[in-house]
Design a protein around this motif. Structure first.
Motif, PDB file in Angstrom:
ATOM      1  N   THR A   7     -27.375  22.164  28.199  1.00  0.00           N
ATOM      2  CA  THR A   7     -28.487  22.939  28.759  1.00  0.00           C
ATOM      3  C   THR A   7     -28.076  24.360  29.137  1.00  0.00           C
ATOM      4  OG1 THR A   7     -29.322  20.829  29.549  1.00  0.00           O
ATOM      5  CG2 THR A   7     -30.403  22.798  30.390  1.00  0.00           C
ATOM      6  N   ASN A  11     -29.709  27.669  27.287  1.00  0.00           N
ATOM      7  CA  ASN A  11     -30.470  28.699  27.999  1.00  0.00           C
ATOM      8  C   ASN A  11     -29.885  30.092  27.789  1.00  0.00           C
ATOM      9  OD1 ASN A  11     -32.423  26.963  28.934  1.00  0.00           O
ATOM     10  ND2 ASN A  11     -31.194  26.355  30.727  1.00  0.00           N
ATOM     11  N   LYS A 108     -30.938  15.730  26.753  1.00  0.00           N
ATOM     12  CA  LYS A 108     -30.884  17.173  27.058  1.00  0.00           C
ATOM     13  C   LYS A 108     -31.798  17.941  26.103  1.00  0.00           C
ATOM     14  CE  LYS A 108     -28.057  16.949  30.422  1.00  0.00           C
ATOM     15  NZ  LYS A 108     -26.832  16.223  30.294  1.00  0.00           N
ATOM     16  N   ASN A 111     -35.373  17.700  27.110  1.00  0.00           N
ATOM     17  CA  ASN A 111     -35.645  18.543  28.276  1.00  0.00           C
ATOM     18  C   ASN A 111     -35.995  19.986  27.867  1.00  0.00           C
ATOM     19  OD1 ASN A 111     -35.883  19.226  30.926  1.00  0.00           O
ATOM     20  ND2 ASN A 111     -33.692  19.420  31.317  1.00  0.00           N
TER      21      ASN A 111
END
Ligand SMILES: *[C@@H]1O[C@H](CO)[C@@H](O)[C@H](O)[C@H]1NC(C)=O
Ligand SMILES: *[C@@H]1O[C@H](CO)[C@@H](O)[C@H](O)[C@H]1NC(C)=O
Ligand SMILES: *[C@@H]1O[C@H](CO)[C@@H](O)[C@H](O)[C@H]1NC(C)=O
Length: 448
Positions: A7, A11, A108, A111
């Motif tokens: 994650t 990002n 993940k 998400n």
């Protein structure tokens, strides 16, 4: 690590991609598979290329394996048992033990609304994957045009020698350069063993200089371990006249110097490329990751001897250094590989060209989006590079249907032939037996 870092990296990449309106993703593939990079490119519909020193796990040569899994890099001369184990059992075990990891990564992915993907190797099929290595060192194999060898990639310029190093090298015509890269760590007891070997080699006048880049090695810890042994402490305090230590040094410049006769290295890919490029024989102490495999490959080109971190001995190091310096074969092979490394190092420009081809293809294949960029499907973008067997499925792609029919026909023909032959044999046998019988019958009356 692959799931922990997913994650945060996703990002970061997303932010960078948005801020810079990225047109092409260039993802480092290994040592920890860079799933977020490939996933993001896939999701944004941007072309992605990968680069790695070792893409043997996505290449399809079953004879390539890895000492990391207890196999040999080259399975050419291994027994059936070992080849079966390394080609079938180990990958299955690996897949089985990574199911939880893939599940975590898929959580993940969910998400950040990326579709799940069950291939442990990531979303890399049908992408251009560059391999930072070269044949002559790496095992040769015929691979898909999507997998291209473009290494060794080396910078155009390197930091030069400091005045201190320059004069040290000038005054020590038989120097060993010792460095374990920026990540590898060894135990203090192994540091002491190596230093003792250096002392012995200098005493025996095999070498007269050592340059040691300590990098991650904790000198104070080694000092403590040396337990105020005078000769070791002298070295660690940098007071030994023949041994120069510093935290970092200009490695390429040191290796390029004619007085650097040998490189004691962990065998990381950057170091081995520089060593091959400068034609410096190596003594390799592999620690982790791709290093054991690199050590085996270097051994097979005969410019290297290997040490074992679990069984490091002063006498072993001394005798191997003696061999490397005295037997001309190692230097000769290092120079042979040097030529290959130099010629092949030009292929970084080829790599850049390939990436431009991918970008250009995207321009024609893509659908224009609202920002004026292009959206493409990474599965199909490089369809001209993808070998048709990928689209034909396993059985048709490998021509198993054709070959099986051929084998069946051959067997049938062979069977028919054997059957006919047997029939003829039996027939002649019966005839000849009958004739014999007849002969005997016809003989008997005569005798009577
Ligand atoms: C395997 O054996 C062949 C024939 O003996 C030899 O030429 C080849 O170099 C060997 N390969 C390896 C990796 O040892
Ligand atoms: C999902 O992502 C958010 C931020 O993007 C993060 O705070 C959260 O912990 C993530 N949940 C899981 C289960 O990883
Ligand atoms: C230092 O250690 C080496 C081996 O570990 C040994 O041969 C040498 O005698 C030691 N020197 C002193 C002064 O203890």
């Amino acid at each position: 690590m692959a799931d922990q870092s997913y994650t945060p990296f996703y990002n970061i990449y997303k932010q960078v991609a948005e801020e810079n309106e990225v047109d092409l993703f260039f993802c480092v593939y290994m040592p920890v598979i860079n799933h977020p990079c490939f996933d993001l490119a896939w999701k944004l519909g941007k072309p992605a290329d990968g680069i790695s020193t070792d893409i043997s796990i996505i290449s399809n040569a079953p004879y390539k394996s890895d000492p990391m899994f207890g196999c040999h890099a080259n399975m050419e001369n291994e027994s059936f048992y070992d080849r079966f184990n390394c080609a079938i059992i180990l990958p299955l075990k690996l897949f089985w033990s990574s199911i939880d990891l893939i599940r975590d990564i898929n959580a993940k992915r969910a998400n950040v609304s990326v579709d799940p993907h069950w291939d442990l190797r990531g979303r890399v099929s049908n992408l251009l994957m560059l391999s930072n290595t070269f044949f002559g060192f790496e095992l040769s194999s015929s691979d898909s045009p999507l997998h291209q060898e473009i290494g060794p990639v080396l910078p155009d310029t390197f930091p030069g020698l400091t005045p201190v190093l320059d004069s040290f090298l000038a005054n020590h015509p038989r120097t060993i350069y010792f460095a374990l890269g920026t990540n590898a760590i060894i135990y203090s007891q192994n540091v002491i063993i190596i230093l003792n070997a250096f002392i012995k080699l200098i005493e025996q006048n095999v070498i007269d200089g050592v340059i040691w880049s300590t990098v991650r090695t904790d000198i104070s810890e080694s000092l403590e371990y040396a337990n105020s042994n005078v000769s070791i402490s002298t070295i660690l305090n940098n007071h030994h006249p023949n041994i120069h230590i510093s935290k970092f040094s200009p490695q390429f410049a040191i290796l390029s110097h004619k007085n650097t006769k040998l490189f004691l290295s962990h065998g990381g890919s950057g170091s081995i490329h520089e060593s091959m490029y400068t034609g410096t024989p190596m003594l390799v102490l592999p620690i982790m990751g791709d290093q054991p495999r690199n050590a085996e490959m270097l051994e097979s080109v005969c410019m290297t001897l290997k040490l074992s971190k679990n069984n490091l001995k002063v006498d072993d190091i001394v005798s191997k250094v003696e061999r490397l310096l005295n037997e001309g074969i190692f230097k000769m092979n290092a120079e042979r590989v040097q030529f290959l490394a130099k010629v092949n190092s030009k292929r970084k420009y080829r790599a850049a060209d390939l990436m431009e081809i991918v970008l250009n293809t995207a321009k024609y294949e893509g659908i224009k989006d609202e920002n004026g960029g292009f959206k493409i499907d990474n599965e199909k973008l490089l369809r001209d590079w993808i070998t048709p067997d990928k689209r034909m499925g396993f059985i048709r792609g490998k021509y198993l249907d054709v070959y099986s029919v051929a084998v069946i026909l051959l067997l049938a023909l062979g069977g028919g032939f054997v059957y006919t032959l047997l029939t003829i044999v039996r027939y002649t046998y019966i005839i000849s037996r009958n004739e014999n019988r007849n002969d005997q019958k016809s003989l008997k009356p005569k005798k009577e």
